[in-house]
Design a protein around this motif. Structure first.
Motif, PDB file in Angstrom:
ATOM      1  N   ALA A   3       0.806  -1.204  -0.203  1.00 32.53           N
ATOM      2  CA  ALA A   3      -0.095   0.012  -0.012  1.00 32.53           C
ATOM      3  C   ALA A   3       0.784   1.309   0.013  1.00 32.53           C
ATOM      4  CB  ALA A   3      -0.919  -0.140   1.161  1.00 32.53           C
ATOM      5  N   LEU A  61      -7.182   1.536  -0.385  1.00 37.55           N
ATOM      6  CA  LEU A  61      -7.971   0.350   0.020  1.00 37.55           C
ATOM      7  C   LEU A  61      -7.090  -0.707   0.340  1.00 37.55           C
ATOM      8  CD1 LEU A  61     -10.609  -1.314  -0.140  1.00 37.55           C
ATOM      9  CD2 LEU A  61     -10.124  -1.756  -2.485  1.00 37.55           C
ATOM     10  N   LEU A  62      -5.772  -1.022  -0.047  1.00 39.47           N
ATOM     11  CA  LEU A  62      -5.005  -2.006   0.291  1.00 39.47           C
ATOM     12  C   LEU A  62      -4.371  -1.724   1.720  1.00 39.47           C
ATOM     13  CD1 LEU A  62      -3.560  -4.789  -0.559  1.00 39.47           C
ATOM     14  CD2 LEU A  62      -1.743  -3.248  -1.697  1.00 39.47           C
ATOM     15  N   PHE A  64      -6.050  -0.296   4.173  1.00 43.01           N
ATOM     16  CA  PHE A  64      -7.081  -0.804   4.963  1.00 43.01           C
ATOM     17  C   PHE A  64      -7.723  -2.332   5.005  1.00 43.01           C
ATOM     18  CE2 PHE A  64      -7.671   3.664   5.101  1.00 43.01           C
ATOM     19  CZ  PHE A  64      -7.989   3.977   6.630  1.00 43.01           C
ATOM     20  N   ARG A  65      -7.281  -2.960   3.790  1.00 47.13           N
ATOM     21  CA  ARG A  65      -7.519  -4.282   3.274  1.00 47.13           C
ATOM     22  C   ARG A  65      -6.346  -5.027   2.908  1.00 47.13           C
ATOM     23  NH1 ARG A  65     -12.686  -6.287   2.313  1.00 47.13           N
ATOM     24  NH2 ARG A  65     -11.479  -8.399   2.528  1.00 47.13           N
ATOM     25  N   PRO A  66      -5.132  -5.149   3.668  1.00 43.10           N
ATOM     26  CA  PRO A  66      -3.983  -5.884   3.311  1.00 43.10           C
ATOM     27  C   PRO A  66      -4.174  -7.211   2.793  1.00 43.10           C
ATOM     28  CG  PRO A  66      -3.882  -5.564   5.654  1.00 43.10           C
ATOM     29  CD  PRO A  66      -5.177  -4.885   5.111  1.00 43.10           C
ATOM     30  N   ASP A  67      -5.347  -8.019   3.007  1.00 45.20           N
ATOM     31  CA  ASP A  67      -5.465  -9.143   2.615  1.00 45.20           C
ATOM     32  C   ASP A  67      -6.007  -9.222   1.030  1.00 45.20           C
ATOM     33  OD1 ASP A  67      -8.023  -7.670   3.593  1.00 45.20           O
ATOM     34  OD2 ASP A  67      -9.286  -9.523   2.903  1.00 45.20           O
ATOM     35  N   LEU A  68      -5.882  -7.979   0.519  1.00 45.70           N
ATOM     36  CA  LEU A  68      -6.563  -7.923  -0.881  1.00 45.70           C
ATOM     37  C   LEU A  68      -5.097  -7.783  -1.810  1.00 45.70           C
ATOM     38  CD1 LEU A  68      -9.636  -5.679  -0.548  1.00 45.70           C
ATOM     39  CD2 LEU A  68      -9.379  -8.064  -0.958  1.00 45.70           C
ATOM     40  N   LYS A  69      -4.245  -8.982  -1.630  1.00 42.65           N
ATOM     41  CA  LYS A  69      -3.028  -8.813  -2.255  1.00 42.65           C
ATOM     42  C   LYS A  69      -3.039  -8.434  -3.773  1.00 42.65           C
ATOM     43  CE  LYS A  69      -0.533 -11.031   1.420  1.00 42.65           C
ATOM     44  NZ  LYS A  69      -0.425  -9.871   2.464  1.00 42.65           N
ATOM     45  N   GLN A 124     -13.558 -10.265  -3.642  1.00 42.96           N
ATOM     46  CA  GLN A 124     -13.151 -10.533  -2.366  1.00 42.96           C
ATOM     47  C   GLN A 124     -13.371  -9.491  -1.210  1.00 42.96           C
ATOM     48  OE1 GLN A 124      -8.900 -10.779  -2.694  1.00 42.96           O
ATOM     49  NE2 GLN A 124      -8.995 -12.693  -3.982  1.00 42.96           N
ATOM     50  N   VAL A 125     -14.124  -8.225  -1.698  1.00 47.17           N
ATOM     51  CA  VAL A 125     -14.550  -7.338  -0.632  1.00 47.17           C
ATOM     52  C   VAL A 125     -15.744  -7.863  -0.075  1.00 47.17           C
ATOM     53  CG1 VAL A 125     -14.992  -4.814  -0.599  1.00 47.17           C
ATOM     54  CG2 VAL A 125     -13.048  -5.753  -2.007  1.00 47.17           C
TER      55      VAL A 125
END
Length: 125
Positions: A3, A61-62, A64-69, A124-125
């Motif tokens: 990010a 966004l990444l 806040f949502r590091p799982d969305l690689k 994935q969101v």
């Protein structure tokens, strides 16, 4: 791509877009108009900015949502697309090498691929 890196790239693209756009609009306008390339130049700047803002949004966004690689792939595609699309148009405007216009569609395809990548990541969101 992290990010932080995405946001840093967006900052660089945004700052350079302002500088390049201002230089073209003020310092090189007569030359660009005389060569018939002012519209091409504006297109390059506009697409650079659109995708700079999109990169910034993806970076946030990444964060806040590091799982969305998979958003890293989106960022790479957009970065490559901006460099190739806008870069080839800038080079065309300043050098007059018309064959560079044939390179721009490759950048455009990368930009489109980035949007498709974002669509897939959004599942994935």
């Amino acid at each position: 791509m992290t990010a932080r890196l995405i946001i840093q790239i967006a900052a660089l693209l945004g700052g350079s877009g302002v500088a390049i756009g201002a230089f073209g609009a003020h310092g090189l306008r007569k030359m660009l108009e005389a060569s018939g390339r002012f519209d091409t130049f504006e297109t390059a700047v506009r697409y650079q900015f659109y995708h700079t803002l999109a990169l910034l949004a993806v970076g946030i966004l990444l964060a806040f949502r590091p799982d969305l690689k998979s958003l890293g792939t989106t960022a790479w595609l957009w970065l490559g697309g901006v460099l190739i699309f806008s870069g080839s148009l800038y080079t065309l405007c300043f050098t007059g090498i018309t064959k560079l216009g044939a390179v721009a569609p490759i950048g455009g395809l990368l930009l489109i691929a980035g949007w498709i990548s974002l669509l897939l990541a959004a599942r994935q969101v």
